[in-house]
Design a protein around this motif. Structure first.
Motif, PDB file in Angstrom:
ATOM      1  N   THR A  82      15.912  21.258  35.929  1.00  0.00           N
ATOM      2  CA  THR A  82      15.453  19.871  35.803  1.00  0.00           C
ATOM      3  C   THR A  82      14.629  19.396  36.995  1.00  0.00           C
ATOM      4  O   THR A  82      14.183  18.248  37.020  1.00  0.00           O
ATOM      5  N   GLY A  83      14.439  20.245  38.006  1.00  0.00           N
ATOM      6  CA  GLY A  83      13.647  19.876  39.178  1.00  0.00           C
ATOM      7  C   GLY A  83      14.453  19.635  40.436  1.00  0.00           C
ATOM      8  O   GLY A  83      13.899  19.625  41.543  1.00  0.00           O
ATOM      9  N   SER A  84      15.766  19.466  40.307  1.00  0.00           N
ATOM     10  CA  SER A  84      16.599  19.201  41.481  1.00  0.00           C
ATOM     11  C   SER A  84      16.634  20.395  42.424  1.00  0.00           C
ATOM     12  O   SER A  84      16.485  20.253  43.645  1.00  0.00           O
ATOM     13  N   THR A  85      16.847  21.585  41.858  1.00  0.00           N
ATOM     14  CA  THR A  85      16.902  22.792  42.696  1.00  0.00           C
ATOM     15  C   THR A  85      15.538  23.071  43.317  1.00  0.00           C
ATOM     16  O   THR A  85      15.446  23.521  44.465  1.00  0.00           O
ATOM     17  N   GLU A  86      14.482  22.783  42.580  1.00  0.00           N
ATOM     18  CA  GLU A  86      13.134  22.979  43.110  1.00  0.00           C
ATOM     19  C   GLU A  86      12.904  22.105  44.342  1.00  0.00           C
ATOM     20  O   GLU A  86      12.311  22.555  45.341  1.00  0.00           O
ATOM     21  N   THR A  87      13.381  20.865  44.290  1.00  0.00           N
ATOM     22  CA  THR A  87      13.213  19.955  45.422  1.00  0.00           C
ATOM     23  C   THR A  87      13.939  20.476  46.653  1.00  0.00           C
ATOM     24  O   THR A  87      13.378  20.518  47.761  1.00  0.00           O
ATOM     25  N   VAL A  88      15.202  20.893  46.482  1.00  0.00           N
ATOM     26  CA  VAL A  88      15.977  21.414  47.603  1.00  0.00           C
ATOM     27  C   VAL A  88      15.345  22.697  48.137  1.00  0.00           C
ATOM     28  O   VAL A  88      15.280  22.911  49.352  1.00  0.00           O
ATOM     29  N   ALA A  89      14.867  23.541  47.239  1.00  0.00           N
ATOM     30  CA  ALA A  89      14.215  24.794  47.660  1.00  0.00           C
ATOM     31  C   ALA A  89      13.004  24.494  48.533  1.00  0.00           C
ATOM     32  O   ALA A  89      12.754  25.180  49.538  1.00  0.00           O
ATOM     33  N   GLY A  90      12.263  23.452  48.187  1.00  0.00           N
ATOM     34  CA  GLY A  90      11.107  23.061  48.986  1.00  0.00           C
ATOM     35  C   GLY A  90      11.514  22.579  50.365  1.00  0.00           C
ATOM     36  O   GLY A  90      10.854  22.891  51.365  1.00  0.00           O
ATOM     37  N   TYR A  91      12.615  21.833  50.442  1.00  0.00           N
ATOM     38  CA  TYR A  91      13.111  21.364  51.736  1.00  0.00           C
ATOM     39  C   TYR A  91      13.509  22.548  52.621  1.00  0.00           C
ATOM     40  O   TYR A  91      13.226  22.577  53.821  1.00  0.00           O
ATOM     41  N   ILE A  92      14.198  23.514  52.023  1.00  0.00           N
ATOM     42  CA  ILE A  92      14.634  24.694  52.782  1.00  0.00           C
ATOM     43  C   ILE A  92      13.430  25.479  53.285  1.00  0.00           C
ATOM     44  O   ILE A  92      13.382  25.903  54.447  1.00  0.00           O
ATOM     45  N   ALA A  93      12.454  25.669  52.417  1.00  0.00           N
ATOM     46  CA  ALA A  93      11.255  26.428  52.791  1.00  0.00           C
ATOM     47  C   ALA A  93      10.516  25.761  53.941  1.00  0.00           C
ATOM     48  O   ALA A  93      10.053  26.428  54.872  1.00  0.00           O
ATOM     49  N   ASP A  94      10.418  24.436  53.900  1.00  0.00           N
ATOM     50  CA  ASP A  94       9.736  23.706  54.980  1.00  0.00           C
ATOM     51  C   ASP A  94      10.493  23.848  56.291  1.00  0.00           C
ATOM     52  O   ASP A  94       9.892  24.028  57.361  1.00  0.00           O
ATOM     53  N   ALA A  95      11.815  23.751  56.213  1.00  0.00           N
ATOM     54  CA  ALA A  95      12.624  23.820  57.436  1.00  0.00           C
ATOM     55  C   ALA A  95      12.641  25.216  58.035  1.00  0.00           C
ATOM     56  O   ALA A  95      12.649  25.380  59.258  1.00  0.00           O
ATOM     57  N   ALA A  96      12.641  26.227  57.176  1.00  0.00           N
ATOM     58  CA  ALA A  96      12.753  27.618  57.644  1.00  0.00           C
ATOM     59  C   ALA A  96      11.404  28.314  57.780  1.00  0.00           C
ATOM     60  O   ALA A  96      11.342  29.461  58.229  1.00  0.00           O
ATOM     61  N   GLY A  97      10.328  27.648  57.406  1.00  0.00           N
ATOM     62  CA  GLY A  97       9.014  28.297  57.438  1.00  0.00           C
ATOM     63  C   GLY A  97       8.966  29.470  56.484  1.00  0.00           C
ATOM     64  O   GLY A  97       8.415  30.528  56.805  1.00  0.00           O
ATOM     65  N   ALA A  98       9.553  29.296  55.306  1.00  0.00           N
ATOM     66  CA  ALA A  98       9.724  30.402  54.361  1.00  0.00           C
ATOM     67  C   ALA A  98       8.706  30.379  53.225  1.00  0.00           C
ATOM     68  O   ALA A  98       8.109  29.336  52.918  1.00  0.00           O
ATOM     69  N   ASP A  99       8.514  31.531  52.614  1.00  0.00           N
ATOM     70  CA  ASP A  99       7.741  31.626  51.387  1.00  0.00           C
ATOM     71  C   ASP A  99       8.639  31.203  50.225  1.00  0.00           C
ATOM     72  O   ASP A  99       9.867  31.222  50.330  1.00  0.00           O
ATOM     73  N   VAL A 100       8.020  30.858  49.101  1.00  0.00           N
ATOM     74  CA  VAL A 100       8.769  30.362  47.945  1.00  0.00           C
ATOM     75  C   VAL A 100       8.399  31.152  46.703  1.00  0.00           C
ATOM     76  O   VAL A 100       7.228  31.485  46.476  1.00  0.00           O
ATOM     77  N   PHE A 101       9.421  31.479  45.903  1.00  0.00           N
ATOM     78  CA  PHE A 101       9.192  32.198  44.651  1.00  0.00           C
ATOM     79  C   PHE A 101      10.053  31.561  43.559  1.00  0.00           C
ATOM     80  O   PHE A 101      11.275  31.524  43.671  1.00  0.00           O
ATOM     81  N   GLU A 102       9.404  31.041  42.528  1.00  0.00           N
ATOM     82  CA  GLU A 102      10.127  30.398  41.434  1.00  0.00           C
ATOM     83  C   GLU A 102      10.409  31.398  40.314  1.00  0.00           C
ATOM     84  O   GLU A 102       9.532  32.161  39.911  1.00  0.00           O
ATOM     85  N   LEU A 103      11.622  31.369  39.825  1.00  0.00           N
ATOM     86  CA  LEU A 103      12.012  32.205  38.696  1.00  0.00           C
ATOM     87  C   LEU A 103      11.749  31.421  37.408  1.00  0.00           C
ATOM     88  O   LEU A 103      12.332  30.353  37.186  1.00  0.00           O
ATOM     89  N   GLU A 104      10.870  31.959  36.570  1.00  0.00           N
ATOM     90  CA  GLU A 104      10.457  31.263  35.353  1.00  0.00           C
ATOM     91  C   GLU A 104      10.837  32.078  34.120  1.00  0.00           C
ATOM     92  O   GLU A 104      10.382  33.213  33.962  1.00  0.00           O
ATOM     93  N   PRO A 105      11.670  31.524  33.254  1.00  0.00           N
ATOM     94  CA  PRO A 105      12.011  32.227  32.007  1.00  0.00           C
ATOM     95  C   PRO A 105      10.774  32.425  31.141  1.00  0.00           C
ATOM     96  O   PRO A 105       9.903  31.536  31.072  1.00  0.00           O
ATOM     97  N   MET A 106      10.691  33.585  30.525  1.00  0.00           N
ATOM     98  CA  MET A 106       9.581  33.834  29.623  1.00  0.00           C
ATOM     99  C   MET A 106       9.578  32.801  28.499  1.00  0.00           C
ATOM    100  O   MET A 106       8.523  32.346  28.053  1.00  0.00           O
TER     101      MET A 106
END
Length: 233
Positions: A82-106
């Motif tokens: 629903t977008g909640s996990t995506e938002t938190v993932a973005g916060y983590i990536a910004d804080a850790a200087g990390a790359d991001v990879f989204e898992l998308e169901p076919m």
């Protein structure tokens, strides 16, 4: 006659002294040239060695930096319904200087699919029938996977466990040598055993204790967690 002899002897002695002096000067000149040549050669060799040492040191430092950079990279992998996990993932990536990879169901989940209160919805049917939980992803592999030393894995909680769209990614990849940090979003459910179950599914990797975030978690709270882990950028 004696005067002539004395004169000739004097002239020959003078020539002899001059020749000796010239030979001495020539020898001194040759020795000076040889010394200067040797000194220049030694100086050139020293400069060459110094240059090679500096080049070698710079090359070693560059390689070390590249290795550290490659081996120390961080990745945030997540599935968000629903977008909640995506938002938190973005916060983590910004804080850790990390790359991001989204898992998308076919076959993406619709809002109707996610209605867990409807016993006939997609997630309800999948929950009741474990064999239905094999969700094919658009992509379950990542380029340069070996470069990542730390991997955050994010997901919403479905019926007390990690949302099963993450399963294919976990089963496909080798986490050997990686630090894995699970995190989830949920309105009320805890992390539970979701991280432990994923670790068992993976079979490899150094899985850490995860973290549960509310669906409306603030960026400051997420960043504080990453800082506590010692993984800030």
């Amino acid at each position: 006659m004696k005067k002539i002899s004395v004169l000739c002897f004097s002239i020959m002695f003078a020539f002899s002294l001059t020749a000796c002096e010239n030979n001495s000067q020539l020898q001194n000149s040759l020795e000076s040239i040889s010394s200067e040549s040797t000194a220049k050669t030694e100086e050139s060799s020293a400069e060459s060695i110094a240059t090679e040492s500096e080049t070698s040191a710079e090359t070693s430092e560059l390689l070390a930096d590249e290795t550290a950079s490659e081996e120390g990279k961080t990745l945030v992998v997540y599935y968000s319904a629903t977008g909640s996990t995506e938002t938190v993932a973005g916060y983590i990536a910004d804080a850790a200087g990390a790359d991001v990879f989204e898992l998308e169901p076919m076959n993406p989940y619709t809002s109707e699919d996610l209605d867990w209160t409807n016993g006939n919805s997609r997630v309800s049917v999948e929950h009741e029938n474990e064999s239905e939980r094999d969700v094919e992803l658009v992509s379950s592999t990542i380029d340069n996977w070996n470069e990542y030393a730390t991997v955050f894995v994010g997901y919403p909680i479905w019926w007390g466990i990690a949302a099963w769209p993450v399963n294919e990614f976990i089963e496909t990849n080798d986490f050997t040598g990686k630090t894995v940090v699970p995190f989830c979003t949920s309105a009320s459910s805890d992390l539970g055993e979701s991280g432990e179950l994923l670790a068992e599914m993976a079979g490899t990797g150094d899985w850490q204790e995860g973290m549960r975030f509310r669906s409306s978690e603030s960026e400051d709270e997420v960043k504080a967690w990453v800082e506590d882990l010692g993984m800030t950028n």
